[in-house]
Design an enzyme around this catalytic site. Structure first.
Site, PDB file in Angstrom:
ATOM      1  N   LYS A 125      40.369  63.635 -18.896  1.00 18.50           N
ATOM      2  CA  LYS A 125      41.761  63.257 -18.647  1.00 18.50           C
ATOM      3  C   LYS A 125      42.538  64.377 -17.944  1.00 18.50           C
ATOM      4  O   LYS A 125      43.657  64.159 -17.505  1.00 18.50           O
ATOM      5  CB  LYS A 125      42.441  62.863 -19.959  1.00 18.50           C
ATOM      6  CG  LYS A 125      41.833  61.585 -20.559  1.00 18.50           C
ATOM      7  CD  LYS A 125      42.527  61.184 -21.837  1.00 18.50           C
ATOM      8  CE  LYS A 125      41.944  59.940 -22.454  1.00 18.50           C
ATOM      9  NZ  LYS A 125      40.589  60.102 -23.022  1.00 18.50           N
ATOM     10  N   LYS A 160      48.087  59.050 -26.044  1.00 18.62           N
ATOM     11  CA  LYS A 160      46.691  59.198 -26.471  1.00 18.62           C
ATOM     12  C   LYS A 160      46.307  60.665 -26.503  1.00 18.62           C
ATOM     13  O   LYS A 160      46.828  61.463 -25.720  1.00 18.62           O
ATOM     14  CB  LYS A 160      45.760  58.407 -25.540  1.00 18.62           C
ATOM     15  CG  LYS A 160      45.998  58.634 -24.055  1.00 18.62           C
ATOM     16  CD  LYS A 160      45.292  57.596 -23.169  1.00 18.62           C
ATOM     17  CE  LYS A 160      45.672  57.789 -21.715  1.00 18.62           C
ATOM     18  NZ  LYS A 160      45.093  56.772 -20.811  1.00 18.62           N
ATOM     19  N   ARG A 210      35.182  50.351 -15.116  1.00 18.85           N
ATOM     20  CA  ARG A 210      34.326  51.526 -15.034  1.00 18.85           C
ATOM     21  C   ARG A 210      33.579  51.475 -13.700  1.00 18.85           C
ATOM     22  O   ARG A 210      32.873  50.510 -13.425  1.00 18.85           O
ATOM     23  CB  ARG A 210      33.346  51.526 -16.208  1.00 18.85           C
ATOM     24  CG  ARG A 210      32.129  52.454 -16.078  1.00 18.85           C
ATOM     25  CD  ARG A 210      32.489  53.915 -15.833  1.00 18.85           C
ATOM     26  NE  ARG A 210      33.398  54.495 -16.777  1.00 18.85           N
ATOM     27  CZ  ARG A 210      33.039  55.117 -17.890  1.00 18.85           C
ATOM     28  NH1 ARG A 210      31.781  55.225 -18.199  1.00 18.85           N
ATOM     29  NH2 ARG A 210      33.955  55.635 -18.693  1.00 18.85           N
ATOM     30  N   ARG A 224      35.955  45.915 -17.987  1.00 17.66           N
ATOM     31  CA  ARG A 224      35.958  45.764 -19.443  1.00 17.66           C
ATOM     32  C   ARG A 224      37.307  45.186 -19.849  1.00 17.66           C
ATOM     33  O   ARG A 224      38.341  45.822 -19.679  1.00 17.66           O
ATOM     34  CB  ARG A 224      35.727  47.113 -20.111  1.00 17.66           C
ATOM     35  CG  ARG A 224      34.339  47.703 -19.784  1.00 17.66           C
ATOM     36  CD  ARG A 224      34.289  49.175 -19.997  1.00 17.66           C
ATOM     37  NE  ARG A 224      35.322  49.853 -19.207  1.00 17.66           N
ATOM     38  CZ  ARG A 224      35.547  51.149 -19.253  1.00 17.66           C
ATOM     39  NH1 ARG A 224      34.824  51.931 -20.017  1.00 17.66           N
ATOM     40  NH2 ARG A 224      36.499  51.681 -18.515  1.00 17.66           N
ATOM     41  N   ARG A 232      43.040  48.313 -26.205  1.00 18.83           N
ATOM     42  CA  ARG A 232      41.936  49.139 -25.729  1.00 18.83           C
ATOM     43  C   ARG A 232      40.777  48.305 -25.178  1.00 18.83           C
ATOM     44  O   ARG A 232      40.336  47.357 -25.798  1.00 18.83           O
ATOM     45  CB  ARG A 232      41.460  50.032 -26.878  1.00 18.83           C
ATOM     46  CG  ARG A 232      42.596  50.905 -27.390  1.00 18.83           C
ATOM     47  CD  ARG A 232      42.285  51.528 -28.703  1.00 18.83           C
ATOM     48  NE  ARG A 232      42.011  50.535 -29.748  1.00 18.83           N
ATOM     49  CZ  ARG A 232      41.537  50.833 -30.942  1.00 18.83           C
ATOM     50  NH1 ARG A 232      41.281  52.078 -31.253  1.00 18.83           N
ATOM     51  NH2 ARG A 232      41.319  49.889 -31.829  1.00 18.83           N
ATOM     52  N   ASP A 272      37.471  55.543 -14.472  1.00 20.20           N
ATOM     53  CA  ASP A 272      38.113  54.363 -15.050  1.00 20.20           C
ATOM     54  C   ASP A 272      39.378  54.046 -14.277  1.00 20.20           C
ATOM     55  O   ASP A 272      40.204  54.932 -14.035  1.00 20.20           O
ATOM     56  CB  ASP A 272      38.456  54.611 -16.519  1.00 20.20           C
ATOM     57  CG  ASP A 272      37.202  54.750 -17.375  1.00 20.20           C
ATOM     58  OD1 ASP A 272      36.136  54.273 -16.953  1.00 20.20           O
ATOM     59  OD2 ASP A 272      37.306  55.329 -18.466  1.00 20.20           O
ATOM     60  N   GLU A 280      40.800  58.043 -15.801  1.00 19.75           N
ATOM     61  CA  GLU A 280      39.837  59.004 -16.360  1.00 19.75           C
ATOM     62  C   GLU A 280      38.729  59.260 -15.355  1.00 19.75           C
ATOM     63  O   GLU A 280      38.320  58.354 -14.637  1.00 19.75           O
ATOM     64  CB  GLU A 280      39.138  58.422 -17.596  1.00 19.75           C
ATOM     65  CG  GLU A 280      39.916  58.482 -18.876  1.00 19.75           C
ATOM     66  CD  GLU A 280      39.005  58.132 -20.054  1.00 19.75           C
ATOM     67  OE1 GLU A 280      38.409  59.051 -20.631  1.00 19.75           O
ATOM     68  OE2 GLU A 280      38.884  56.944 -20.387  1.00 19.75           O
ATOM     69  N   ASN A 282      35.047  60.511 -16.042  1.00 21.09           N
ATOM     70  CA  ASN A 282      34.102  60.898 -17.095  1.00 21.09           C
ATOM     71  C   ASN A 282      32.915  61.629 -16.501  1.00 21.09           C
ATOM     72  O   ASN A 282      32.157  61.063 -15.717  1.00 21.09           O
ATOM     73  CB  ASN A 282      33.599  59.651 -17.832  1.00 21.09           C
ATOM     74  CG  ASN A 282      34.695  59.025 -18.667  1.00 21.09           C
ATOM     75  OD1 ASN A 282      34.884  59.388 -19.818  1.00 21.09           O
ATOM     76  ND2 ASN A 282      35.442  58.112 -18.072  1.00 21.09           N
TER      77      ASN A 282
HETATM   78  N1  LIG Z   1      48.370  53.808 -19.262  1.00 21.52           N
HETATM   79  C1  LIG Z   1      47.760  52.785 -19.876  1.00 21.52           C
HETATM   80  N2  LIG Z   1      48.239  51.519 -19.756  1.00 21.52           N
HETATM   81  C2  LIG Z   1      47.633  50.479 -20.369  1.00 21.52           C
HETATM   82  N3  LIG Z   1      46.535  50.604 -21.160  1.00 21.52           N
HETATM   83  C3  LIG Z   1      46.016  51.829 -21.313  1.00 21.52           C
HETATM   84  C4  LIG Z   1      46.587  52.986 -20.686  1.00 21.52           C
HETATM   85  N4  LIG Z   1      45.855  54.056 -21.033  1.00 21.52           N
HETATM   86  C5  LIG Z   1      44.870  53.604 -21.832  1.00 21.52           C
HETATM   87  N5  LIG Z   1      44.953  52.265 -22.010  1.00 21.52           N
HETATM   88  C6  LIG Z   1      44.040  51.413 -22.797  1.00 21.52           C
HETATM   89  O1  LIG Z   1      43.421  52.212 -23.795  1.00 21.52           O
HETATM   90  C7  LIG Z   1      42.006  52.313 -23.559  1.00 21.52           C
HETATM   91  C8  LIG Z   1      41.521  53.711 -23.891  1.00 21.52           C
HETATM   92  O2  LIG Z   1      42.224  54.688 -23.127  1.00 21.52           O
HETATM   93  P1  LIG Z   1      41.489  55.770 -22.241  1.00 21.52           P
HETATM   94  O3  LIG Z   1      42.521  56.498 -21.482  1.00 21.52           O
HETATM   95  O4  LIG Z   1      40.422  55.110 -21.451  1.00 21.52           O
HETATM   96  O5  LIG Z   1      40.881  56.750 -23.321  1.00 21.52           O
HETATM   97  P2  LIG Z   1      39.422  56.855 -24.004  1.00 21.52           P
HETATM   98  O6  LIG Z   1      38.914  58.157 -23.553  1.00 21.52           O
HETATM   99  O7  LIG Z   1      39.679  56.804 -25.458  1.00 21.52           O
HETATM  100  O8  LIG Z   1      38.590  55.711 -23.479  1.00 21.52           O
HETATM  101  C9  LIG Z   1      41.834  51.926 -22.105  1.00 21.52           C
HETATM  102  O9  LIG Z   1      40.536  51.382 -21.875  1.00 21.52           O
HETATM  103  C10 LIG Z   1      42.919  50.884 -21.912  1.00 21.52           C
HETATM  104  O10 LIG Z   1      42.500  49.623 -22.431  1.00 21.52           O
HETATM  105 MG   LIG Z   2      38.340  55.173 -21.463  1.00 18.45          MG
END
Ligand SMILES: Nc1ncnc2c1ncn2[C@@H]1O[C@H](COP(=O)(O)OP(=O)(O)O)[C@@H](O)[C@H]1O
Ligand SMILES: [Mg+2]
Length: 315
Positions: A125, A160, A210, A224, A232, A272, A280, A282
């Protein structure tokens, strides 16, 4: 030319082979005649400049419940191998970072995938912030006043943990949400790291895509889609994988990232994208290659080994 390959990963008896990208890489390597050795990060040793590990010869089979056979442990010099796959899962903590310092000593004589120094420097991130025009409005901070100001400006936000994974502790806060103060206090006691505070992207209901890049080039993608009762999209949280193509914007994102990834030896990367935004990058132990293939997409494990073999030939 058969290669001597070691994989540094989490305990192989615990993986779910149906979704595990490391396992897909091992199956492909074995089918190409490469020899495989296995060890967990706690069997790694640095003495002077020499890096060794107590490895066990590994055979894999695509059969749940009977997916591997290990030979007797033997201490080997990892610097004498052709390839080490750095594939343990996050948390990206000091244990993780320590293994990157050790493996850095054998790179590039042994090709470590992904390059350990660059893995260390590119937490998923944080790395995104090098491409500010591709990401949603985002703060990385623990500062209460900064978050309040951002919330007033952006309205609906997501909060987060900076080093979170698999959807852990990801919260959406609507403009009027009165839980913000308590959430802040709770987070402040649970984590020492900053938060990612981000504009909420409504497009998430259509999925978090992804996209896999191999040596900086687009290799395949899987969308996804989150369960109706969850923000999520992570598959471990009930997100459903769907076949997908790239939009023009997503192709642009890949083209922008490609050269930086290639330069850094980040050979296998999963980015992502939600809506038009990169969230992200990764690089630690990306997943998704089995999902892509199961949905009729390309065989990314084969693309990765093509690249690794070509790099070894040049070396
Ligand atoms: N800015 C955002 N707006 C809407 N949904 C989000 C956002 N950030 C994260 N999410 C939701 O939360 C999930 C997990 O967040 P993410 O940033 O991918 O962290 P992780 O590393 O836990 O996967 C994402 O797959 C998405 O569904
Ligand atoms: Mg993620």
């Amino acid at each position: 030319m058969p290669l001597n390959v070691a994989v540094q990963m989490d305990p192989i008896e615990r993986i779910n082979i149906r979704g595990d990208s490391t396992f897909a890489l091992l199956l492909e390597a074995q089918s190409r005649g490469h020899s495989l050795s296995y060890y967990t990060p706690d069997r790694l040793t640095l003495r002077g400049t020499e890096v060794s590990a107590a490895v066990r010869p590994l055979k894999v089979r695509d059969q749940a419940g009977d997916h591997f056979t290990l030979g007797d442990p033997q201490l080997i010099d990892l610097g004498a191998l052709d390839v080490v796959l750095l594939r343990q899962d996050p948390p990206f903590d000091l244990a993780y970072i320590s293994t990157t310092h050790v493996l850095e000593r054998i790179q590039p004589r042994t090709l470590v995938v992904n390059d350990p120094a660059h893995v260390r420097n590119a937490p998923e991130k944080v790395f995104v912030t090098e491409f500010p025009d591709l990401m949603p409005p985002t703060l990385i901070t623990r500062d209460l006043e900064a978050i309040k100001a951002f919330r007033a400006e952006q309205g609906d936000i997501v909060m987060k943990p900076l080093y979170g994974k698999g959807g852990e502790a990801v919260f959406r806060l609507a403009r009027e949400d009165l839980n913000f103060g308590s959430l802040y206090d709770l987070f402040a006691t649970m984590f020492r790291e900053p938060w990612v505070v981000q504009k909420f992207l409504p497009a998430v209901k259509d999925g978090d895509k992804r996209i896999i890049l191999v040596d900086g080039e687009f290799a395949g993608a899987v969308n996804r889609v989150p369960a109706p009762d969850d923000l999520r999209s992570n598959m471990v949280r009930g997100g459903v994988p769907k076949a997908t193509d790239l939009s023009a914007r997503e192709r642009e994102i890949c083209a922008r990232l490609g050269p930086s990834l290639r330069e850094r030896g980040l050979l296998f990367v999963g980015i992502d994208v939600i809506g038009d935004y990169l969230t992200e990058i990764n690089v630690t132990s990306p997943t998704g290659i089995r999902a892509v293939k199961n949905l009729g997409g390309p065989d990314i494990a084969a693309l990765i080994w093509d690249k690794i073999e070509a790099k070894r030939k040049k070396a």
